[in-house]
Design an enzyme around this catalytic site. Structure first.
Site, short mmCIF file in Angstrom:
data_model
loop_
_atom_site.label_atom_id
_atom_site.label_comp_id
_atom_site.label_asym_id
_atom_site.label_seq_id
_atom_site.Cartn_x
_atom_site.Cartn_y
_atom_site.Cartn_z
N HIS A 178 35.49 35.02 38.27
CA HIS A 178 35.20 36.30 37.61
C HIS A 178 36.41 37.23 37.77
CE1 HIS A 178 33.44 40.37 37.36
NE2 HIS A 178 32.55 39.82 36.56
N VAL A 197 37.14 40.07 39.00
CA VAL A 197 37.47 40.78 40.24
C VAL A 197 37.76 39.83 41.40
CG1 VAL A 197 36.18 42.85 39.61
CG2 VAL A 197 35.03 41.03 40.90
N LYS A 198 37.64 38.53 41.17
CA LYS A 198 37.86 37.57 42.25
C LYS A 198 39.36 37.31 42.44
CE LYS A 198 33.49 36.55 43.22
NZ LYS A 198 32.70 37.17 42.15
N HIS A 199 39.70 36.52 43.47
CA HIS A 199 41.10 36.23 43.79
C HIS A 199 41.83 35.58 42.63
CE1 HIS A 199 39.37 36.79 47.74
NE2 HIS A 199 40.55 36.71 48.32
#
Length: 390
Positions: free
Chosen positions: A195, A197-199
């Protein structure tokens, strides 16, 4: 003195570079938009990154969880333990298969599933009561899976590690070996999310990692309607066109264009992780002599991946509103899953897990993403200290 700015600072944000754009464009101009070579490349490189034998790319993290539950034969007789402080998908994947979700409270020092309470839950029920456990590397803080595995072996449980927050995170085991989140050494399966906002951001997307060849083969089949064209697995073979649907699966494939973005992002994973560590260190230093509370963990044996930087403060709502007034969009992670109306219809209720509920009353996720500038972070810190000072 108050700083006047035009900042608008979210709690999380993707970092898309020209290299990322070029990778997607190159794939758009190639022969495959889906089920092509970028899928294999992404899977191979991600497995290498976390240290697992196998990786299966899927459409999102929730699909990854669902496929894991299916691969482990979760059904209406299954009882599976997880934490109430997680995104709902960690529990929902069991309900998708008709199973029962059992929650275990969190350790207030870490906000991770409390392993002592987990052991108490297991001991207070006959062996065979529970089928599996889904520990969550919440915030990016790794669960000690070696300890979980010991309990799992004693009570006959499988383990799905929800590592959506923790690619790049690790813990040091009792043999002084580094154990990357998702490497499969202590869990049957692990899952990740891509997603924004993930790393690693691919827009949407997920990954399952495992060291078990049988589970890998089953996942490959389940993500594509339960269909296989593998000659070694076919019951009949009418020719090169032939395929068989051998069980009921799903369309959980990820397209090549998203895998291409994932491959490009993965090439910068260490660089972006370093930025997250620097941001966390500045927050730590800024708030160390305030009323703000932090989570405690042994930093010599655990490497926090910092998907989230969560603080605890008594007047959480006041700080949340004050930051929004200054265009700082902090967020709350998470509302305890057992308090959701759906789960209350299943017999759960407020008051069941006091540590999780107390955590929720005071938690706040501050801006944490690699492109957060030092000037922006200083502004966030300034506003928080202003509020605490009041």
């Amino acid at each position: 003195m108050t700083t006047t700015t035009t900042f608008s600072i979210p709690y999380g944000k993707q970092n898309i570079t020209q290299d990322d754009i070029n990778a997607v464009v190159e794939t758009l101009q190639a022969d495959f938009l889906t089920q092509g070579p970028k899928i294999d490349e992404f899977e191979t490189k991600f497995a290498d990154y976390v240290g697992s034998k196998y990786a299966v790319a899927v459409s999102n993290g929730t699909a990854a969880l669902h496929l894991c539950a299916l691969a482990l034969n979760v059904n209406e007789k299954s009882k599976v333990i997880t934490t109430p402080i997680t995104f709902a998908a960690s529990a929902n994947c069991i309900k998708y298969c008709g199973g029962e979700v059992i929650f275990a409270d969190i350790d207030p020092k870490t906000a991770l599933i409390d392993l002592e309470k987990l052991e108490e839950l297991l001991k207070s029920n006959p062996k065979g009561t529970f089928d599996g456990i889904i520990p969550v590397d919440f915030m990016g803080l790794p669960v000690d899976l070696e300890k979980v595995k010991k309990l799992a072996e004693e009570y006959g449980l499988w383990i799905i590690e929800d590592a959506c927050h923790a690619p790049g995170g690790y813990f040091i085991d009792s043999k002084n070996k580094k154990q990357n989140c998702g490497n499969g050494n202590y869990a049957d399966l692990a899952i990740f999310s891509f997603h924004p906002v993930k790393h690693i951001a691919s827009g949407e997307g997920g990954m399952v990692t495992t060291n078990d060849k049988n589970l890998y083969d089953k996942l490959i089949k389940l993500r594509t309607h339960g269909i296989t064209k593998n000659p070694d697995l076919l019951q009949e073979n009418h020719g090169g066109w032939y395929y068989e649907m051998q069980e009921l699966g799903y369309n959980y494939r990820i397209p090549d264009i998203l895998a291409a973005l994932g491959v490009s992002q993965l090439s910068r994973a260490e660089e972006m992780m370093q930025k997250r560590q620097e941001i966390a260190k500045r927050y730590d230093e800024a708030f160390k002599d305030t009323k703000i509370q932090f989570f405690q963990y042994p930093k010599d044996s655990i490497f926090h991946a910092y998907h989230l930087y969560v603080i605890q403060i008594e007047d959480r709502k006041g700080l949340y509103d004050y930051l929004r007034e200054n265009n700082i969009f902090a967020q709350v992670h998470y509302i305890p899953v057992h308090t959701m109306p759906y789960y209350q219809t299943l017999g759960h209720k407020k008051g069941d897990f006091p540590s999780a509920e107390n955590y929720y009353k005071s938690c706040l996720s501050l801006p944490m993403y690699p492109t957060l500038t030092e000037e922006e972070q200083n502004f966030v810190i300034e506003k928080i200290l202003e509020f605490v000072g009041k």
